[in-house]
Write an enzyme that holds these catalytic residues in place. Structure first.
Site, PDB file in Angstrom:
ATOM      1  N   VAL A 281     -33.429  -4.748  36.829  1.00 43.70           N
ATOM      2  CA  VAL A 281     -32.438  -3.993  37.607  1.00 43.70           C
ATOM      3  C   VAL A 281     -32.511  -2.508  37.262  1.00 43.70           C
ATOM      4  O   VAL A 281     -32.375  -1.639  38.128  1.00 43.70           O
ATOM      5  CB  VAL A 281     -31.027  -4.557  37.357  1.00 43.70           C
ATOM      6  CG1 VAL A 281     -29.999  -3.764  38.114  1.00 43.70           C
ATOM      7  CG2 VAL A 281     -30.968  -6.013  37.779  1.00 43.70           C
ATOM      8  N   ALA A 282     -32.763  -2.219  35.979  1.00 39.46           N
ATOM      9  CA  ALA A 282     -32.827  -0.813  35.569  1.00 39.46           C
ATOM     10  C   ALA A 282     -33.981  -0.097  36.250  1.00 39.46           C
ATOM     11  O   ALA A 282     -33.896   1.070  36.592  1.00 39.46           O
ATOM     12  CB  ALA A 282     -33.001  -0.735  34.056  1.00 39.46           C
ATOM     13  N   ILE A 284     -35.647  -0.845  39.135  1.00 41.28           N
ATOM     14  CA  ILE A 284     -35.826  -0.801  40.590  1.00 41.28           C
ATOM     15  C   ILE A 284     -35.069   0.384  41.215  1.00 41.28           C
ATOM     16  O   ILE A 284     -33.847   0.447  41.112  1.00 41.28           O
ATOM     17  CB  ILE A 284     -35.337  -2.114  41.230  1.00 41.28           C
ATOM     18  CG1 ILE A 284     -36.171  -3.278  40.683  1.00 41.28           C
ATOM     19  CG2 ILE A 284     -35.426  -2.062  42.733  1.00 41.28           C
ATOM     20  CD1 ILE A 284     -35.649  -4.635  41.062  1.00 41.28           C
ATOM     21  N   ASP A 328     -52.328  30.249  70.601  1.00 42.13           N
ATOM     22  CA  ASP A 328     -52.614  30.920  71.864  1.00 42.13           C
ATOM     23  C   ASP A 328     -51.991  32.300  71.808  1.00 42.13           C
ATOM     24  O   ASP A 328     -51.050  32.522  71.061  1.00 42.13           O
ATOM     25  CB  ASP A 328     -51.928  30.169  73.011  1.00 42.13           C
ATOM     26  CG  ASP A 328     -52.684  28.930  73.393  1.00 42.13           C
ATOM     27  OD1 ASP A 328     -53.863  28.843  73.058  1.00 42.13           O
ATOM     28  OD2 ASP A 328     -52.078  28.061  74.047  1.00 42.13           O
ATOM     29  N   ASN A 716     -27.551   2.723  40.053  1.00 41.34           N
ATOM     30  CA  ASN A 716     -28.678   2.898  40.981  1.00 41.34           C
ATOM     31  C   ASN A 716     -28.238   3.011  42.430  1.00 41.34           C
ATOM     32  O   ASN A 716     -28.791   3.785  43.194  1.00 41.34           O
ATOM     33  CB  ASN A 716     -29.652   1.721  40.851  1.00 41.34           C
ATOM     34  CG  ASN A 716     -30.540   1.871  39.632  1.00 41.34           C
ATOM     35  OD1 ASN A 716     -30.377   2.822  38.876  1.00 41.34           O
ATOM     36  ND2 ASN A 716     -31.458   0.953  39.453  1.00 41.34           N
ATOM     37  N   ASP A 720     -26.023   7.155  41.654  1.00 38.82           N
ATOM     38  CA  ASP A 720     -27.280   7.890  41.734  1.00 38.82           C
ATOM     39  C   ASP A 720     -27.615   8.314  43.162  1.00 38.82           C
ATOM     40  O   ASP A 720     -28.265   9.324  43.368  1.00 38.82           O
ATOM     41  CB  ASP A 720     -28.427   7.016  41.202  1.00 38.82           C
ATOM     42  CG  ASP A 720     -28.950   7.568  39.884  1.00 38.82           C
ATOM     43  OD1 ASP A 720     -28.226   8.373  39.284  1.00 38.82           O
ATOM     44  OD2 ASP A 720     -30.068   7.188  39.492  1.00 38.82           O
TER      45      ASP A 720
HETATM   46  P1  ATP Z   1     -54.050  32.224  76.191  1.00 35.67           P
HETATM   47  O1  ATP Z   1     -55.228  31.313  76.082  1.00 35.67           O
HETATM   48  O2  ATP Z   1     -53.764  32.977  74.957  1.00 35.67           O
HETATM   49  O3  ATP Z   1     -52.843  31.610  76.795  1.00 35.67           O
HETATM   50  P2  ATP Z   1     -54.743  33.467  78.641  1.00 35.67           P
HETATM   51  O4  ATP Z   1     -53.473  33.204  79.344  1.00 35.67           O
HETATM   52  O5  ATP Z   1     -55.375  34.780  78.898  1.00 35.67           O
HETATM   53  O6  ATP Z   1     -54.573  33.404  77.123  1.00 35.67           O
HETATM   54  P3  ATP Z   1     -56.013  31.615  80.312  1.00 35.67           P
HETATM   55  O7  ATP Z   1     -54.758  31.276  80.971  1.00 35.67           O
HETATM   56  O8  ATP Z   1     -57.010  30.561  80.005  1.00 35.67           O
HETATM   57  O9  ATP Z   1     -55.774  32.331  78.962  1.00 35.67           O
HETATM   58  O10 ATP Z   1     -56.713  32.745  81.195  1.00 35.67           O
HETATM   59  C1  ATP Z   1     -58.039  33.155  80.972  1.00 35.67           C
HETATM   60  C2  ATP Z   1     -58.369  34.309  81.876  1.00 35.67           C
HETATM   61  O11 ATP Z   1     -58.290  33.872  83.234  1.00 35.67           O
HETATM   62  C3  ATP Z   1     -57.393  35.474  81.784  1.00 35.67           C
HETATM   63  O12 ATP Z   1     -57.781  36.392  80.820  1.00 35.67           O
HETATM   64  C4  ATP Z   1     -57.449  36.070  83.155  1.00 35.67           C
HETATM   65  O13 ATP Z   1     -58.542  36.970  83.247  1.00 35.67           O
HETATM   66  C5  ATP Z   1     -57.733  34.879  84.044  1.00 35.67           C
HETATM   67  N1  ATP Z   1     -56.495  34.375  84.637  1.00 35.67           N
HETATM   68  C6  ATP Z   1     -55.348  34.019  84.016  1.00 35.67           C
HETATM   69  N2  ATP Z   1     -54.434  33.562  84.877  1.00 35.67           N
HETATM   70  C7  ATP Z   1     -55.007  33.611  86.099  1.00 35.67           C
HETATM   71  C8  ATP Z   1     -54.587  33.240  87.413  1.00 35.67           C
HETATM   72  N3  ATP Z   1     -53.392  32.760  87.639  1.00 35.67           N
HETATM   73  N4  ATP Z   1     -55.453  33.423  88.423  1.00 35.67           N
HETATM   74  C9  ATP Z   1     -56.684  33.908  88.188  1.00 35.67           C
HETATM   75  N5  ATP Z   1     -57.145  34.264  86.997  1.00 35.67           N
HETATM   76  C10 ATP Z   1     -56.317  34.129  85.950  1.00 35.67           C
END
Ligand code: ATP
Length: 878
Positions: A281-282, A284, A328, A716, A720
């Site tokens: 018992v002590a 566990i 991102d 326990n 505790d």
């Molecule tokens: P992160 O990856 O940090 O979110 P991000 O938003 O730039 O960055 P993506 O969304 O993959 O990454 O976009 C990549 C590239 O695509 C951008 O740098 C831009 O040039 C182009 N892009 C982003 N959004 C659009 C869109 N709606 N239409 C067309 N081209 C776009």
């Protein structure tokens, strides 16, 4: 189920008739009526354990079985009250365990609700987002890449929709859907005109009508077969389970030895058994398992309040070990509040206000920005992609007197879109980095494309100037690239725009031969919290890496502002990453702080490279294609606001504010939860060590047994548990982020931990034995009373020692109010046992004199005084 309608064999008109709905969707009124009739769109979970099953399950623990044996032995030794107490305590323990189980399940469910998906639905002709629970049969839903399908639906309009139906079929391939009428006997997997609840939209778009919700869906029917509520233990819980099993075996062996020793000394059989039982018992640590569960549940609740929703409990532990965060850029490190700064077209840089609709290049650039765009700005609020609604906001600022495209003297995107209807589209995806849309401009089919400059420039054959259209030469390209570089060096995000006339069907292969129109640059300022959070991460030994689809120069400029990139660091593009071998990557990886123009697939390689170095990596993501990397990372982090349901589904943690700083807060919480659990375990095990040492000592010295099983169970399970819980609630302190991350391979029972456990246990055992001898000079009953009182009180004091590594003076006596409450409550319970006659007789304690009470208090305080002095000496040296 077979009388149910086979919607896949119906033409569209009949389906709409069936559900009495038009393309404008249901009315709110009608939807509410159906919701009341059909119930919410939720799945009832598969077979859940009943409360009784959970309660009985509490007795299936080896340690509990040992205790039951102890109760039986106590009964045979004539100590029936002891048996009753053990059994009462065991039942109480099981009740507490059951309550905790139900509570933990509820808290997990509420977390699940926090991360449940939304659906874009059309009601009363208006598009709105609703929680999936409110969707009813007959609703018209819009599905887009990244969405989760929340009900079974029939496809009304299809724009290259592809879905992953692995949750239903187990097949993890993308299935192309289509608008058609199928044979009645078509098998589920071949019903390409239907989409099913639980599937993920990986590509394209579609308008669909809901045919079934909740338990009527295909997944609802098999929900009972799948154990949706499957409990998963975290690595820590698993390793503690293993530890408990080993401990139980060890306890049995030592108890047998003690028993044999008693018999060898010609002790009465039952007396020898009592020694063995007392030892069991002590030893566990009954409260251990529940303390870990409670501390973890408390930690996840706290994280949810701070915007980090834990989907997988394992993440709480991994968070404490994270040493790399791959984040991102857009929206996580930056604000994702895009504002157009400058434009470049017809050979000049100009501001949005200077856009001149009479200039044909400017005019087409404007068309491109509005038409190859799916966002809207309603009442000053953007709906859709921030990059895209920044373009709409820009257009709304442009003055023009061209009545064909403006209202009240300003460009109106709705008029433009109505006059130039969309014919076809290829949505944006972060692999292609382009978006194209075909529109009819004065009767001519024209494709407008926008996207990353370096990608689109290579797909252009001509450049448009107001006076002529020129061939895209190397020199022309250089001029555009130079302009892009100038924009990017200031941290601006740049998009390129191009168009071409085309009557053929639009496809990815045909995204070329364009005429270049211009560039638009926009600012997306860093989040202020990001700068501080990156600094905090650095102090905590965590490297922050920026992974972005954006241009390298833009990415480096922003990374420098935030503190991620400093001199001597490396910035790699996706193309450069493709060129280097895994060995070269491993060599450089510590120095690479920015990955630009990467595709989601690169993220997997980056995580993998870090993991091969033995590092625990967190990775953020929002898009459909981020899912594999989120799964691969030790902590996959999805964005709650901008993230797709696919990303959230794959992640272990969802940020409800999309903010990088929240990850750092979660890391601090993760470290805190682990530290508190470790300290609570140290507290419990050092206390148990003290009791074991006392029993062993008296057994070896042939003295009467110092504690009855009830005494030890009382300590326990009751006195505790209180400090242990309080230690679990110890608040996070800034110091937590000043140390290096924990080594993931390092278990809890390190050498340092064991040394502390034994030395502190020995100290408590020594004072307990002093009290025992003082009492023994009167009689055996007084010896046991004194020993029991000192052991209980010393362990209550010891609760303050285990709060943290530092001395109580450094951390502040009042900084954890629970610990004071635990001490007071524990002392009160002890006083009840010592001074309430019924309890005194159950616990067989003798009446204490004032002198003895003073001695108990003094002795019980000694270990804490010694431990605190040692801590202070250590701190003084530092
Ligand atoms: P992160 O990856 O940090 O979110 P991000 O938003 O730039 O960055 P993506 O969304 O993959 O990454 O976009 C990549 C590239 O695509 C951008 O740098 C831009 O040039 C182009 N892009 C982003 N959004 C659009 C869109 N709606 N239409 C067309 N081209 C776009």
């Amino acid at each position: 189920m077979q009388n149910e309608k086979k919607y896949w064999s119906y033409p569209e008109a009949e389906i709409l008739k069936c559900f009495k709905v038009t393309e404008d969707g249901l009315t709110e009124e009608k939807a509410e009526k159906i919701l009341n009739e059909k119930g919410e769109n939720v799945l009832r979970e598969g077979k859940k354990k009943s409360v009784l099953q959970v309660f009985l399950g509490q007795f299936c623990d080896l340690l509990v079985i040992i205790l039951i044996a102890a109760a039986v032995i106590s009964m045979f030794s004539g100590n029936v009250s002891s048996t009753v107490v053990i059994l009462v305590v065991l039942v109480m323990n099981a009740v507490l365990g059951t309550i905790q189980h139900v509570k933990a399940e509820k808290s997990l469910e509420s977390l699940k609700k926090l991360s449940s998906p939304n659906a874009k639905v059309i009601r009363d002709g208006v598009k709105k987002e609703l929680p999936s629970q409110q969707i009813v049969p007959g609703d018209i839903i819009i599905l887009e890449a990244g969405d989760m399908v929340v009900a079974d639906c029939y496809i009304l309009n299809n724009y290259s929709l592809q879905v992953n139906e692995s949750s239903l079929t187990g097949e993890s391939v993308n299935i192309e859907k289509s608008k058609c009428v199928l044979d009645e006997n078509t098998a589920l997997a071949d019903r390409i005109n239907m989409v099913y609840s639980g599937s993920l939209v990986t590509y394209g778009r579609a308008e669909v009508v809901v045919t079934a919700t909740g338990m009527d869906t295909e997944i609802g029917r098999i929900a009972d077969l799948m154990n949706l509520s499957k409990e998963r233990k975290t690595p820590l819980q698993e390793s503690l389970d293993k530890f408990s099993k080993k401990l139980a075996i060890l306890i049995i062996i030592i108890s047998i030895i003690v028993f044999a020793l008693g018999l060898y000394r010609h002790m009465q059989l039952l007396d020898a058994l009592m020694f063995a039982v007392a030892l069991a018992v002590a030893a566990i640590p009954e409260a251990l398992g529940s303390i870990v569960t409670i501390v973890q549940a408390f930690g996840t609740q706290k994280m949810a309040k701070e915007n980090a929703i834990i989907k997988n409990l394992k993440a709480v532990e991994s968070l404490g070990c994270v040493s790399v965060i791959c984040s991102d850029k857009t929206g996580t490190l930056t604000q994702n509040k895009m504002t157009v700064q400058n434009l470049y077209a017809d050979g000049k840089v100009f501001s949005p206000e200077e856009l001149d609709t009479k200039n044909c290049v400017h005019r087409y650039l404007l068309y491109d920005a509005v038409l190859a765009n799916d966002s809207e700005v309603v009442n000053g609020k953007g709906i859709g992609d921030p990059t895209e609604y920044a373009l709409i906001e820009m257009c709304q600022k442009i003055k023009s007197d061209d009545g064909k495209i403006c209202r009240d003297g300003r460009i109106d995107e709705d008029i433009l879109r109505e006059k130039m209807l969309r014919i076809e589209e290829i949505p944006f995806d972060s692999d292609r980095k382009l978006m194209s849309a075909k529109h009819s401009i004065d009767g001519i089919d024209t494709v407008f494309t926008k996207g990353a400059v370096d990608v689109l420039i290579d797909k252009c054959e001509y450049v448009s100037y107001s006076d002529e259209i020129r061939k895209m030469t190397a020199d022309e390209k250089e001029i555009i690239r130079e302009q892009n570089r100038i924009f990017s060096e200031n941290g601006l995000r740049v998009l390129a725009f191009a168009y071409k006339e085309m009557t053929d069907k639009l496809s990815i292969e045909k995204e070329n031969g364009f005429t270049f129109l211009g560039l638009i640059s926009m600012v997306d300022p860093p989040r202020e919290e990001s700068i501080k959070a990156v600094q905090k991460a650095k102090e905590a030994g965590i490297k922050t890496v920026m992974i972005t689809g954006d241009h390298k120069t833009t990415a480096v400029a922003i990374a420098e502002k935030i503190g991620i990139y400093s001199k001597g660091d490396i910035a790699l593009t996706g193309a450069q990453l493709d060129e280097i071998s895994d060995e070269q990557l491993a060599e450089k990886i510590e120095k690479i702080s920015v990955y630009a123009r990467v595709s989601p697939e690169h993220k997997i390689r980056i995580v993998d490279a870090w993991q091969k170095k033995g590092r625990i990596a967190a990775m953020t993501g929002d898009g459909v294609n981020d899912a594999p990397a989120l799964k691969k990372a030790d902590v996959g982090v999805a964005m709650g606001i901008t993230g797709t349901e696919v990303a959230k589904d794959a992640a272990a943690m969802v940020l409800s504010d999309d903010n990088f700083a929240t990850i750092i807060k979660a890391v601090a919480n993760g470290r805190n939860v682990y530290r508190n659990i470790k300290n609570a375990i140290l507290f419990l095990l050092s206390g148990n060590t003290a009791a074991i040492l006392c029993v062993l000592y008296t057994s070896i010295m042939a003295l009467p047994v110092p504690f009855a099983p009830v005494h030890l169970l009382f300590i326990n399970l009751l006195t505790d548990s209180l400090p242990a819980l309080a230690i679990g609630m110890e608040p996070a302190d800034p110091g937590l982020l000043k140390n290096k991350p924990r080594d993931p391979s390092e278990g809890i029972l390190t050498k340092d931990f064991l040394a502390k456990m034994f030395s502190q246990g020995a100290l408590i055992a020594a004072v307990t034995m002093c009290a025992y001898y003082i009492g023994y000079s009167q009689n055996a009953a007084m010896a046991s009373t004194m020993a029991f009182s000192v052991l209980t009180l010393a362990r209550l004091f010891h609760g303050f020692n285990c709060r943290r590594k530092e001395s109580i003076f450094k951390i502040g006596f009042l900084s954890n109010k629970y610990s004071i409450g635990a001490f007071i409550a524990g002392t009160f319970l002890l006083l009840v046992v010592l001074f309430v006659p019924v309890m005194s007789s159950v616990f067989s304690v003798s009446t204490l004199t004032t002198g003895n009470m003073v001695k108990i208090l003094g002795l019980a305080f000694i270990p804490t005084a010694v431990i605190q002095i040692v801590k202070m000496i250590g701190e003084g040296r530092k």
